[in-house]
Design a protein around this motif. Structure first.
Motif, PDB file in Angstrom:
ATOM      1  N   TRP A 102     -35.952  82.396 -22.413  1.00  0.00           N
ATOM      2  CA  TRP A 102     -34.831  81.455 -22.407  1.00  0.00           C
ATOM      3  C   TRP A 102     -35.162  80.328 -23.360  1.00  0.00           C
ATOM      4  CZ3 TRP A 102     -34.310  76.288 -20.689  1.00  0.00           C
ATOM      5  CH2 TRP A 102     -32.995  75.834 -20.514  1.00  0.00           C
ATOM      6  N   CYS A 122     -33.571  76.509 -24.946  1.00  0.00           N
ATOM      7  CA  CYS A 122     -32.572  75.443 -24.915  1.00  0.00           C
ATOM      8  C   CYS A 122     -32.825  74.523 -26.111  1.00  0.00           C
ATOM      9  CB  CYS A 122     -32.662  74.646 -23.612  1.00  0.00           C
ATOM     10  SG  CYS A 122     -31.434  73.322 -23.516  1.00  0.00           S
ATOM     11  N   VAL A 132     -35.413  83.861 -14.093  1.00  0.00           N
ATOM     12  CA  VAL A 132     -34.166  83.365 -14.672  1.00  0.00           C
ATOM     13  C   VAL A 132     -33.270  82.755 -13.593  1.00  0.00           C
ATOM     14  CG1 VAL A 132     -32.045  84.075 -15.858  1.00  0.00           C
ATOM     15  CG2 VAL A 132     -34.264  84.760 -16.735  1.00  0.00           C
ATOM     16  N   ILE A 134     -34.579  79.341 -13.312  1.00  0.00           N
ATOM     17  CA  ILE A 134     -34.136  78.562 -14.469  1.00  0.00           C
ATOM     18  C   ILE A 134     -32.692  78.108 -14.255  1.00  0.00           C
ATOM     19  CG2 ILE A 134     -33.624  78.644 -16.947  1.00  0.00           C
ATOM     20  CD1 ILE A 134     -35.912  80.758 -17.156  1.00  0.00           C
ATOM     21  N   ALA A 135     -31.842  79.010 -13.771  1.00  0.00           N
ATOM     22  CA  ALA A 135     -30.437  78.673 -13.524  1.00  0.00           C
ATOM     23  C   ALA A 135     -30.312  77.555 -12.488  1.00  0.00           C
ATOM     24  CB  ALA A 135     -29.664  79.904 -13.070  1.00  0.00           C
ATOM     25  N   THR A 181     -31.688  74.248 -14.257  1.00  0.00           N
ATOM     26  CA  THR A 181     -30.767  73.717 -15.262  1.00  0.00           C
ATOM     27  C   THR A 181     -29.507  73.173 -14.602  1.00  0.00           C
ATOM     28  OG1 THR A 181     -29.853  75.926 -15.680  1.00  0.00           O
ATOM     29  CG2 THR A 181     -31.601  75.153 -17.163  1.00  0.00           C
ATOM     30  N   LEU A 226     -26.886  77.393 -18.001  1.00  0.00           N
ATOM     31  CA  LEU A 226     -27.908  78.403 -18.290  1.00  0.00           C
ATOM     32  C   LEU A 226     -27.625  79.059 -19.632  1.00  0.00           C
ATOM     33  CD1 LEU A 226     -30.350  80.154 -17.342  1.00  0.00           C
ATOM     34  CD2 LEU A 226     -28.661  81.725 -16.393  1.00  0.00           C
TER      35      LEU A 226
END
Length: 183
Positions: free
Chosen positions: A33, A35, A118, A121-122, A125, A132
């Motif tokens: 991932w 950003c 993930v 992470i979602a 975030t 995401l």
């Protein structure tokens, strides 16, 4: 050792498992991932790998410091990877269902590992008000900052490698030939 057809098929299977192990390793070291922060010029984006979060954003350290991966967790992730690859290769030497279960189990665990990562992470975030996937904006001390986040090839490769292990476990008898009675 006699190189008959069935022995070649066993070595073919071992080669395919070795390729799956290499795919797992490659997926682990590729970003899962990313950003990118548009208002921070000439900086690397925030990257999350199979072993943790990496960035070089001194300006935002106070905001994401709690999410930086501690060294011990990075070490544990690499130990997990090494054990998984070792057990993958070991599974090709086991006879009967044990090898198939070990190979398929490692593949399933790796798919779960990537999915849980993930998902986490979602969640994180979302706590920051960042999407995401895609564009989002957030205000940091009176400055509106745009973010662009995306899942990367490494994440999809992790799923592909895990599913490859599961498929190889299911197809082991087809690839290696019919097992001998009693094994």
């Amino acid at each position: 050792m006699k190189w008959n057809l069935s022995n070649r098929r066993v070595w073919l299977f071992r080669g395919l498992v070795a390729i799956a192990a290499i795919l797992i390793l490659v997926s682990f070291i590729m970003p899962w991932w990313i950003c990118t922060i548009s208002e921070v010029p000439a900086k690397d984006p925030i990257r999350i790998y199979g072993y943790g979060l990496r960035h070089s954003l001194v300006e935002l350290r106070s905001y994401i410091e709690a999410d930086e991966t501690p060294f011990y967790q990075t070490v544990l992730a690499w130990v997990y990877l090494a054990a998984s690859v070792g057990f993958l290769l070991y599974s090709t030497w086991l006879k009967g269902g044990k090898g198939r279960w070990l190979l398929g189990g490692i593949g399933l665990i790796y798919v779960a590992y990537a999915t849980i990562a993930v998902t986490w992470i979602a969640i994180r975030t979302g706590d920051f008000g960042i999407s995401l996937l895609g564009w989002s904006s957030r205000t940091y001390t009176f400055v509106v900052v745009s973010h662009f986040a995306s899942l990367q090839v490494g994440y999809y490769l992790a799923h592909g490698a895990g599913l490859t292990c599961i498929a190889l476990a299911l197809l082991r008898n087809k690839i290696t030939g019919k097992p001998k009675p009693g094994t």
